[in-house]
Write an enzyme that holds these catalytic residues in place. Structure first.
Site, PDB file in Angstrom:
ATOM      1  N   SER A 124      -9.556   1.262   2.940  1.00 31.24           N
ATOM      2  CA  SER A 124      -8.884   2.046   2.053  1.00 31.24           C
ATOM      3  C   SER A 124      -7.677   1.355   1.313  1.00 31.24           C
ATOM      4  O   SER A 124      -7.033   2.000   0.244  1.00 31.24           O
ATOM      5  CB  SER A 124      -8.182   3.205   2.774  1.00 31.24           C
ATOM      6  OG  SER A 124      -7.354   2.751   3.769  1.00 31.24           O
ATOM      7  N   LYS A 155       1.011  -1.176  -0.226  1.00 25.18           N
ATOM      8  CA  LYS A 155       0.062  -0.207   0.181  1.00 25.18           C
ATOM      9  C   LYS A 155       0.891   1.212   0.022  1.00 25.18           C
ATOM     10  O   LYS A 155       1.950   1.190   0.481  1.00 25.18           O
ATOM     11  CB  LYS A 155      -0.918  -0.118   1.285  1.00 25.18           C
ATOM     12  CG  LYS A 155      -1.817   1.014   1.446  1.00 25.18           C
ATOM     13  CD  LYS A 155      -2.706   0.874   2.687  1.00 25.18           C
ATOM     14  CE  LYS A 155      -4.091   2.008   2.513  1.00 25.18           C
ATOM     15  NZ  LYS A 155      -4.855   1.574   4.054  1.00 25.18           N
ATOM     16  N   SER A 161      -9.769  -0.952   7.090  1.00 23.79           N
ATOM     17  CA  SER A 161      -9.457  -0.761   5.610  1.00 23.79           C
ATOM     18  C   SER A 161      -8.302  -2.060   4.982  1.00 23.79           C
ATOM     19  O   SER A 161      -8.388  -1.954   4.045  1.00 23.79           O
ATOM     20  CB  SER A 161      -8.079   0.329   5.601  1.00 23.79           C
ATOM     21  OG  SER A 161      -9.078   1.633   5.263  1.00 23.79           O
TER      22      SER A 161
HETATM   23  N1  GLN Z   1     -13.183   3.429   6.407  1.00 24.14           N
HETATM   24  C1  GLN Z   1     -12.428   4.157   7.545  1.00 24.14           C
HETATM   25  C2  GLN Z   1     -12.338   5.435   7.585  1.00 24.14           C
HETATM   26  O1  GLN Z   1     -12.515   6.151   6.625  1.00 24.14           O
HETATM   27  C3  GLN Z   1     -11.203   3.406   7.829  1.00 24.14           C
HETATM   28  C4  GLN Z   1     -10.189   3.760   7.333  1.00 24.14           C
HETATM   29  C5  GLN Z   1      -8.966   2.877   7.671  1.00 24.14           C
HETATM   30  O2  GLN Z   1      -9.013   1.812   8.371  1.00 24.14           O
HETATM   31  N2  GLN Z   1      -7.756   3.410   7.008  1.00 24.14           N
HETATM   32  O3  GLN Z   1     -11.883   6.061   8.386  1.00 24.14           O
END
Ligand code: GLN
Length: 476
Positions: free
Chosen positions: A153, A78, A177
Site C-alpha cells: 500500500s 506516506k 506494504s
Molecule cells: N497487502 C496487504 C493487505 O492488503 C498488506 C497491507 C499493508 O501491509 N499495509 O492487507
C-alpha cells in the site's frame, strides 16, 4: 541543475564542501515533483513552503552539520503519518480535510535529525491493498511503466523514490506494504522488527502487525534512516527497550560464513508454491541466491511448514484489528461519517466484525491466533539453523492498472510471501534483483530473526555492491 548526489552520504558531502545548499536541493526536488507528479500521482500534498523554510533554517546550522544525521535530506511521508498542521488523509475520503494535530514520533525524529519535509505520499486507503489502486485519490503509477501498478500500500513512497521525487520515503508494512512496492519499483524497502520503530501518531491499520519503515535508493541510506527512527518511545508501549545499534556501521562487503536458508515451501525443488509463481520472478530470485553464494554465503534448505495457512491466518487477524481500529472514525469529532469509507475498507470492517462476533470468535479469531503461534515457531526453528532467510517478495510481476481490481481475492493471494514475516514480527529488507523481459522490476527479500537489522543491512549491502540494479533508474 546537474545532480551531484546519489545518496545521503554524497548529499551531505555536497553540503559540507559548499557545492550544494539545502535550498538548491529543495528546488531540484520541487521542480521534479511539479513536472512528474501530475502523471505519477505519488504525492497527495506537497509542502513547498515548509520545505523552503526548513532549508533556510538549515543553512544557518551548517557549522553543526555533523550533529544532524539527516541534515538536509529531503523526505516525504506516506499519508498515514500524522503531521502537525499538514493534511493527513490515510488515502481515504473519510479524512480528506483532516489536518494533522501533532507529529508522529517518527516524523518528529526525522525533523529533529535535520530532514526536510517535501510532503505526503499517496497510498491505498488505510493501507489496505497491494497495488495502490485502493486510494480514494486515484492510483499511483509505476515510474518504470505508467500503465502498471507501483505496488502497495505504500505506493507513493516507492514511486517517489524510484522517480527521484524525494531521497527517502517513509512507509508502513502490515503485510508487505513496504516490501511489495519497493520490489515493484526497484528500490530498497525496509520492514523493521515489530516494536523497533514507534507507531505513535501513525494511523493504525492492524496494531499487532503494523511496522514502521522506509524506502530508499540504497541499503546504506536505509541503515542511516533506521538509526534515526528506531528506539523506545514512551508513547508506544510496544516499542522495545533494546539499544539501537550503530546501523550504518554494520554494512559489509562479504557474506563469508553467513548461513542463508531457502524455505522449501517457497522456491525450487519440492516447492508447493512455485506452480503459482511467475517463472521470471523465480529465475531472478534464483540468480540473486547464486549471487549471495558467490559472496560467500552458505545456502541450505529450510522449512516453514505453515506457509499455506499463514495467508488465511493474516486475513482473519488483520481485518479483526482493522474493524476495531476503524471504529473510531465516526465523523463526530473529525472527518466525514462512515458512509465515506470505500469498498475495501467496508469489506474488511465487515469481515473483521464477523470473525470477532459471539459464536464465531472461537472458530475464526482464536484459531487464527493459534496458527499465528505456529508460524512464529516455524521461523524460530528455521533460525536455529540459518542466520537469514531468502525469498521472493511478490509471486508475480507488477500488473496492469485495473487488471485485478474486480477480484480482491486474487490480490490477497499476492501477499503469501510477505505476511508470514508480519505475523512473526520479524525484520525483512526488499532489494532489487533485476527486470523481466518486459522491463518490469523484480525484488527479493532477506528475512532475519527479531532485532537482526544489522545482519540484514550487512548482507543486503554486500549483495547491492555486487549487482548493478540499484544504479538503474526509470527514464522519465
Ligand atoms: N497487502 C496487504 C493487505 O492488503 C498488506 C497491507 C499493508 O501491509 N499495509 O492487507
Amino acid at each position: 541543475m546537474n545532480k551531484s548526489w546519489t545518496d545521503i552520504a554524497s548529499l551531505v558531502e555536497g553540503y559540507k564542501t559548499g557545492k550544494l545548499s539545502p535550498t538548491t536541493v529543495v528546488e531540484y526536488y520541487l521542480e521534479r515533483i511539479h513536472k512528474l507528479n501530475p502523471e505519477l500521482n505519488a504525492y497527495l500534498t506537497v509542502t513547498e513552503d515548509l520545505a523552503k523554510q526548513q532549508a533556510k533554517e538549515l543553512e544557518k546550522k551548517l557549522a553543526e552539520i555533523d550533529s544532524f544525521p539527516l541534515f538536509g535530506v529531503p523526505v516525504a511521508f506516506k499519508d498515514l503519518y500524522q503531521t502537525q498542521g499538514i493534511k493527513t488523509t490515510a488515502g481515504s475520503k473519510v479524512l480528506e480535510n483532516y489536518i494533522g494535530q501533532y507529529n508522529a514520533t517518527a516524523v518528529q525524529r526525522y525533523i529533529d535529525a535535520g530532514a526536510i519535509v517535501l510532503g505526503k505520499l499517496n497510498c491505498d486507503a488505510w493501507a489496505h491493498g497491494s497495488s495502490g489502486e485502493n486510494s480514494d485519490f486515484g492510483p499511483t503509477k509505476n515510474p518504470w511503466n505508467t500503465q502498471y501498478v507501483p505496488g502497495g500500500s505504500s505506493s507513493g513512497s516507492a514511486a517517489a523514490v524510484a522517480a527521484d521525487l524525494c531521497l527517502v520515503a517513509a512507509g508502513t508494512d502490515t503485510g508487505g506494504s513496504i516490501r511489495c512496492p519497493a520490489s515493484f519499483c526497484s528500490v530498497v524497502g525496509l520492514k523493521p522488527t515489530y516494536g523497533r520503530v514507534s507507531r505513535y501518531g501513525i494511523i493504525a491499520m492492524a496494531s499487532s502487525l503494523d511496522s514502521i519503515g522506509h524506502i530508499t535508493g540504497s541499503v546504506a541510506d536505509s541503515a542511516r534512516v533506521l538509526a534515526v527512527t528506531a528506539g523506545v518511545d514512551p508513547k508506544d508501549a510496544t516499542t522495545s527497550t533494546q539499544p539501537v545499534p550503530d546501523y550504518p556501521a554494520s554494512l559489509a562487503t562479504s557474506l563469508k560464513g553467513v548461513r542463508i536458508g531457502i524455505p522449501k515451501e517457497y522456491l525450487r525443488l519440492g516447492s508447493t508454491m512455485t506452480e503459482g509463481m511467475d517463472k521470471e520472478v523465480e529465475q531472478l530470485t534464483d540468480a540473486a541466491i547464486d549471487q549471495l553464494q558467490k559472496l560467500g554465503a552458505i545456502v541450505s534448505q529450510v522449512s516453514l511448514p505453515h506457509t499455506p495457512q499463514s495467508l488465511a491466518c493474516y486475513y482473519i487477524i488483520q481485518p479483526a484489528e482493522v474493524s476495531s481500529n476503524l471504529a473510531r472514525y465516526d465523523g463526530i469529532r473529525y472527518g466525514h461519517d462512515r458512509s465515506a469509507f470505500g469498498p475495501e475498507a467496508k469489506r474488511r470492517i465487515m469481515l473483521g466484525t464477523y470473525t470477532l462476533s459471539a459464536g464465531y470468535y472461537d472458530a475464526y479469531y482464536k484459531t487464527a491466533q493459534k496458527v499465528r503461534t505456529l508460524v512464529v515457531e516455524d521461523f524460530d526453528k528455521a533460525f536455529e539453523r540459518v542466520d537469514l532467510i531468502v525469498a521472493p517478495v511478490m509471486p508475480h510481476l507488477p500488473f496492469k492498472i485495473g487488471e485485478k481490481v474486480a477480484d480482491p481475492m486474487s490480490l490477497y493471494l499476492e501477499d503469501i510471501l510477505t505476511v508470514p514475516v508480519n505475523l512473526a514480527g520479524l525484520p525483512a529488507i526488499s532489494l532489487p534483483c533485476g527486470f523481466s523481459q518486459t522491463k518490469l522490476p523484480v525484488g527479493f527479500q532477506l528475512i532475519g530473526p527479531k532485532f537482526s537489522e544489522q545482519k540484514l543491512f550487512a548482507a543486503a549491502q554486500a549483495y547491492e555492491l555486487a549487482t548493478p540494479f540499484h544504479e538503474q533508474h526509470p527514464s522519465l
